[in-house]
Structure formats: structure tokens, C-alpha cells
Design a protein around this motif. Structure first.
Motif, PDB file in Angstrom:
ATOM      1  N   TRP A 194       1.151   2.936  -3.377  1.00  0.00           N
ATOM      2  CA  TRP A 194      -0.025   3.691  -3.810  1.00  0.00           C
ATOM      3  C   TRP A 194      -0.056   5.062  -3.140  1.00  0.00           C
ATOM      4  O   TRP A 194      -0.501   6.043  -3.740  1.00  0.00           O
ATOM      5  N   CYS A 244       0.820  -1.219   0.000  1.00  0.00           N
ATOM      6  CA  CYS A 244       0.000   0.000   0.000  1.00  0.00           C
ATOM      7  C   CYS A 244       0.852   1.268   0.000  1.00  0.00           C
ATOM      8  O   CYS A 244       0.394   2.309  -0.447  1.00  0.00           O
ATOM      9  N   ARG A 278      -5.607  -1.238  -9.827  1.00  0.00           N
ATOM     10  CA  ARG A 278      -6.088  -1.596  -8.488  1.00  0.00           C
ATOM     11  C   ARG A 278      -6.702  -0.401  -7.759  1.00  0.00           C
ATOM     12  O   ARG A 278      -7.493  -0.563  -6.840  1.00  0.00           O
ATOM     13  N   THR A 279      -6.362   0.790  -8.167  1.00  0.00           N
ATOM     14  CA  THR A 279      -6.924   1.997  -7.573  1.00  0.00           C
ATOM     15  C   THR A 279      -7.370   2.951  -8.681  1.00  0.00           C
ATOM     16  O   THR A 279      -6.798   2.938  -9.772  1.00  0.00           O
TER      17      THR A 279
END
Length: 81
Positions: free
Chosen positions: A14, A11, A43-44
């Protein structure tokens, strides 16, 4: 260039993408070209704000090399592969 990890434990990358995107909007000079790659690059939703996104890291590397040899640093038209 963000190499999007396939696992959930990444994470921090990101967060770094978010920081790069925020910094880009605050710069008055030519903004850096943001590239995201990897099978899970989407993914985002924030990867939609990148200048380029590639499912293949090898294709992204070729793009980054092309940018570095052409001297281009400013964002170009958004393109998805």
C-alpha cells in the motif's frame, strides 16, 4: 499493477501504491496506468485514485495484457468492476 493482498501483513504494498500515485502527479510526460486487483482491493481509500480496479486478478491480468498489446500507457477513464 498492485495485487492487493488479503492479509494485514502486506502494508508495504500500500505504501508502494501511494508512491506510484504521488510519482504520477509529478510526471510531465504520459503518466503510467495504475491497476489494482484482488478481493480486498478497496482496503484503502487510495485505490479510488487508481485508473482501474478489479476484484479478480485474472480480469486485471487480461486488462494489463490488452494495454501492453495496444501500446496504451496513458490513463483512461476511471472504471470499476
Amino acid at each position: 499493477w498492485l495485487l492487493a493482498a488479503s492479509d494485514r501483513g502486506a502494508c508495504g504494498s500500500w505504501v508502494e501504491l501511494g508512491a506510484a500515485l504521488a510519482a504520477r502527479t509529478l510526471r510531465s510526460a504520459a503518466a503510467p496506468h495504475i491497476v489494482v486487483s484482488g478481493p480486498n482491493f478497496n482496503r484503502t481509500i487510495f485505490t479510488q485514485l487508481a485508473d482501474k480496479a478489479f476484484a479478480s486478478d485474472a480480469t486485471a491480468l487480461a486488462h494489463v495484457i490488452l494495454l501492453s498489446t495496444s501500446g496504451r500507457t496513458a490513463p483512461e477513464t476511471l472504471c470499476r468492476e
